[in-house]
Design an enzyme around this catalytic site. Structure first.
Site, short mmCIF file in Angstrom:
data_model
loop_
_atom_site.label_atom_id
_atom_site.label_comp_id
_atom_site.label_asym_id
_atom_site.label_seq_id
_atom_site.Cartn_x
_atom_site.Cartn_y
_atom_site.Cartn_z
N VAL A 144 -13.64 0.52 5.26
CA VAL A 144 -13.84 1.48 4.17
C VAL A 144 -14.68 0.75 3.13
O VAL A 144 -14.23 -0.21 2.50
CB VAL A 144 -12.51 1.93 3.56
N GLU A 171 -5.70 6.06 2.98
CA GLU A 171 -6.33 7.30 2.53
C GLU A 171 -5.58 7.97 1.38
O GLU A 171 -6.15 8.79 0.66
CB GLU A 171 -6.43 8.28 3.70
N GLU A 214 -0.28 -6.21 -0.86
CA GLU A 214 0.98 -6.06 -1.59
C GLU A 214 1.96 -5.23 -0.77
O GLU A 214 1.56 -4.44 0.07
CB GLU A 214 0.70 -5.42 -2.95
N TYR A 215 3.25 -5.43 -1.02
CA TYR A 215 4.33 -4.69 -0.35
C TYR A 215 4.32 -4.96 1.17
O TYR A 215 4.23 -4.04 1.98
CB TYR A 215 4.23 -3.19 -0.64
N MET A 277 -0.42 -12.74 -10.39
CA MET A 277 -0.42 -11.46 -11.08
C MET A 277 0.72 -11.45 -12.10
O MET A 277 1.81 -10.95 -11.84
CB MET A 277 -0.29 -10.32 -10.07
N TYR A 279 1.48 -9.78 -14.50
CA TYR A 279 1.54 -8.51 -15.22
C TYR A 279 2.35 -7.50 -14.43
O TYR A 279 2.93 -7.81 -13.40
CB TYR A 279 0.13 -7.99 -15.50
N GLU A 280 2.37 -6.27 -14.94
CA GLU A 280 3.13 -5.15 -14.37
C GLU A 280 4.64 -5.37 -14.45
O GLU A 280 5.40 -4.89 -13.61
CB GLU A 280 2.67 -4.84 -12.94
#
Length: 321
Positions: A144, A171, A214-215, A277, A279-280
């Site tokens: 993609v 998607e 991630e995840y 990361m 943050y979040e």
């Protein structure tokens, strides 16, 4: 300098006190035209040490040569020039700032292809690399591909290295645990994706790959590590680097899908560099708190340097709320 707003302060008063323009104060602090100051608010004030009065016929290059600074430094000290504002005779440019020095730090910024030109140009003079977010892959192994032509051209214009970000976003527009698992567990799919990525990177002049997965489920943990090692070895054959984004952990055994496969020690040994990361912590559906509270940021970094060489670590800084 950092100035903390006091009761009764105004931008015009601060501009007069420190010898800067109101427009520059607004630009450097991201203030909207009618945004009032709030007591306790922190403002950055960049105080000119040396200025230059633009003469008829001057160009950016001629001014840089005459004043003995680089063209990039001229753009950094006068951000509107980087956004394409033409020179005007009689305009006063900042050549050097008080307390200015050469920073040994590297600065990377992430950008979507649809980023506004003004926002992009405001940041580019201060960056070392530009990470373009993001490439993906389908279940059949085809890539993609975002429309990265504008960002690559802008990076080249400012002398930045371009970094290709690869994610498992599907998607639906979200990180897919299943899509990532397919890549890690299927060697044929993995080879096809890496072959395609290398072709794109060599053709377009990318300097490195940023793996942002991630995840990841616990069952795919070891396969994820093998994928990263495979990607690194393939990239190194062509002089390219591997960079990996890591979730904000404060301990090795931190529970949760976001953290389980992000082993700082293992991935830090595989990757050429990592982004923590930090943050979040605060997010739309969580309890009220800052996106990146300083105590949590510090805790992540303190843990990070116990597992990863400090020179490999980049600290993530959010620029959103």
């Amino acid at each position: 300098m950092i100035y903390v707003v006091q009761q009764g302060d105004s931008l015009s008063q601060l501009a007069q006190t420190y010898g800067v323009s109101v427009a520059r104060l607004r630009s450097d602090n991201g203030l909207l035209a009618e945004q009032p100051l709030v007591p306790g608010q922190a403002l950055v004030i960049l105080i000119p040490q040396e200025t230059y009065l633009v003469q008829p016929g001057d160009t950016l290059y001629s001014i840089a040569v005459e004043t003995g600074i680089s063209l990039l430094q001229l753009l950094r000290n006068n951000p509107t020039l980087a956004q394409g504002q033409p020179l005007a005779a009689g305009e006063v440019l900042t050549i050097r700032l008080e307390g200015e020095g050469n920073s040994p730090l590297a600065f990377n910024g992430y950008a979507y292809p649809h980023i506004q030109q003004g926002v992009l140009r405001q940041a580019l003079p201060f960056l070392t690399d530009l990470s373009i977010f993001s490439y993906g892959f389908r279940e059949d192994g085809t890539l993609v591909v975002p429309d990265d032509s504008r960002l690559l051209a802008e990076a080249a214009l400012f002398g930045l290295g371009a970094v290709l970000v690869l994610t498992s976003i599907d998607e639906s527009g979200t990180f897919s645990t299943q899509r990532a698992s397919q890549l890690f567990q299927n060697q044929n799919l993995q080879d096809q994706v890496l072959d395609s990525l290398l072709g794109v990177m060599l053709e377009k002049g990318y300097l490195g790959l940023d793996a942002d997965f991630e995840y990841i489920e616990e069952k795919d943990r070891e396969a994820f590590f093998r994928f990263l090692g495979n990607a690194r070895d393939r990239l190194h054959q062509y002089g390219l680097f591997l960079h990996v984004d890591l979730a904000p952990k404060t301990s090795a055994q931190q529970p949760g899908l976001l953290y389980a496969a992000h082993d700082y020690g293992v991935i830090g040994a595989i990757a050429d560099s990592v982004l923590l990361m930090t943050y979040e912590w605060g997010y739309a559906y969580g309890p009220p708190m800052a996106v990146a509270p300083l105590p949590q940021v510090e805790a992540v970094l303190r843990y990070g340097i116990t597992e990863i060489p400090a020179w490999k670590i980049q600290m993530g800084i959010p620029n959103y709320g």
